[in-house]
Design an enzyme around this catalytic site. Structure first.
Site, PDB file in Angstrom:
ATOM      1  CG  ASP A 137     -49.333  30.025-189.650  1.00 56.77           C
ATOM      2  OD1 ASP A 137     -49.106  29.919-190.866  1.00 56.77           O
ATOM      3  OD2 ASP A 137     -50.469  29.958-189.161  1.00 56.77           O
ATOM      4  CG  ASP A 196     -42.912  30.314-184.642  1.00 60.07           C
ATOM      5  OD1 ASP A 196     -43.435  29.222-184.960  1.00 60.07           O
ATOM      6  OD2 ASP A 196     -43.560  31.343-184.444  1.00 60.07           O
ATOM      7  CG  ASP A 210     -44.379  26.163-187.268  1.00 64.63           C
ATOM      8  OD1 ASP A 210     -45.534  25.699-187.310  1.00 64.63           O
ATOM      9  OD2 ASP A 210     -44.121  27.341-186.918  1.00 64.63           O
TER      10      ASP A 210
HETATM   11 MG    MG Z   1     -45.378  28.653-185.749  1.00 65.91          MG
END
Ligand code: MG
Ligand code: 2M8
Length: 266
Positions: free
Chosen positions: A8, A211, A6
């Site tokens: 961001d 995240d 991922d």
């Molecule tokens: Mg993310």
């Protein structure tokens, strides 16, 4: 080995979009010729500048699993562009999504604003992106982010209308995203793992780093997951906790911590 990541809040810092703490690992992976495969809700247009900056050569997954971009050595029989890259839309095309949204808006008189309805200025004020970034976020192929302006019960009605049309609603950090049904980061990363195994005639191990809640299908697909400490309220629950490592650090520090956990001294 394949690394799926991922962007961001994972490879990139949540606030500064910096990736410095991950650089040493990126260099090690490049030297070992391990493909680093972005798996993001961003568009391909948003991915390209960072992809080039990092000098990557791997495929990448854009728009939450909606679209896979394949470099020449991964393209197989897929129809390719002049530069040899192929693009595979795994979900519904944006064209189809926008057609359904227009029809639902008219027949059900629901209130929402999608990126296609917004000016660049509106996107800037909602996301904090600069003008060029907002323009790139708007160049979508397989998903439509939107802001809901109607009631919660209308949203549930909207969700059912979308299911009826073969579409699905997922939640990002800021927006609701309309996508093709069953299309997510896990399915796209499974698709690339199979493609790699077909091309090389052998199994391959995979690590996935992320995240957020939209990374869960990816965590459940890879052999080893790195769940980076994040700022999402929703708990990140995975199918097999023994194949997951939860980091102490956030963002790119956590990214490096997770790779060290799975790859150092093994
Ligand atoms: Mg993310
Ligand atoms: C949108 O995606 C994020 C993903 O969590 C969101 O819903 O908040 C997308 O439009 C993406 O293309 C864009 O870069 C991002 C900007 O905040 O928003």
């Amino acid at each position: 080995l394949l690394i799926f990541t991922d962007l961001d809040g994972s490879l990139l810092d949540h606030d500064t979009y910096d990736h410095k703490p991950a650089r040493e690992w990126l260099e090690r992976l490049a030297t070992a010729r391990v493909p680093v495969i972005f798996n993001t809700s961003k568009t391909a247009a948003e991915v390209w500048p960072l992809y080039r900056e990092l000098g990557l050569t791997a495929p990448f997954i854009a728009e939450n699993g909606g679209c896979v971009h394949l470099p020449p050595d991964w393209a197989g029989d897929e129809p390719a562009d002049d530069d040899g890259w192929a693009r595979v839309v795994l979900g519904a095309s944006r064209q189809r999504i926008l057609t359904v949204l227009e029809a639902v808006r008219e027949t059900e008189s629901l209130r929402f604003r999608g990126f296609a309805d917004m000016t660049v200025e509106e996107i800037i004020s909602l996301t904090g992106l600069d003008a060029a970034g907002a323009e790139r976020a708007r160049q979508r192929e397989a998903s439509e982010p939107l802001v809901w302006k109607d009631s919660a019960s209308a949203l549930e009605h909207f969700r059912l209308e979308l299911i009826g049309a073969g579409l699905e609603l997922t939640r990002g950090g800021r927006f609701h995203h309309v996508m093709g049904e069953t299309c997510n980061k896990g399915r796209a990363c499974g698709w690339l793992i199979s493609r790699f195994e077909q091309l090389h005639g052998a199994g391959v191990a995979s690590i996935g780093l992320g995240d957020g809640p939209n990374d869960i299908p990816m965590f459940d697909t890879v052999d080893a997951a790195v769940i980076i400490r994040g700022r999402h309220e929703q708990p990140i629950e995975v199918r097999d906790e023994s194949r997951a490592y939860r980091t102490r650090a956030e963002g790119p520090q956590g990214w490096a911590e997770g790779l060290a956990h799975w790859l150092d001294d093994e």
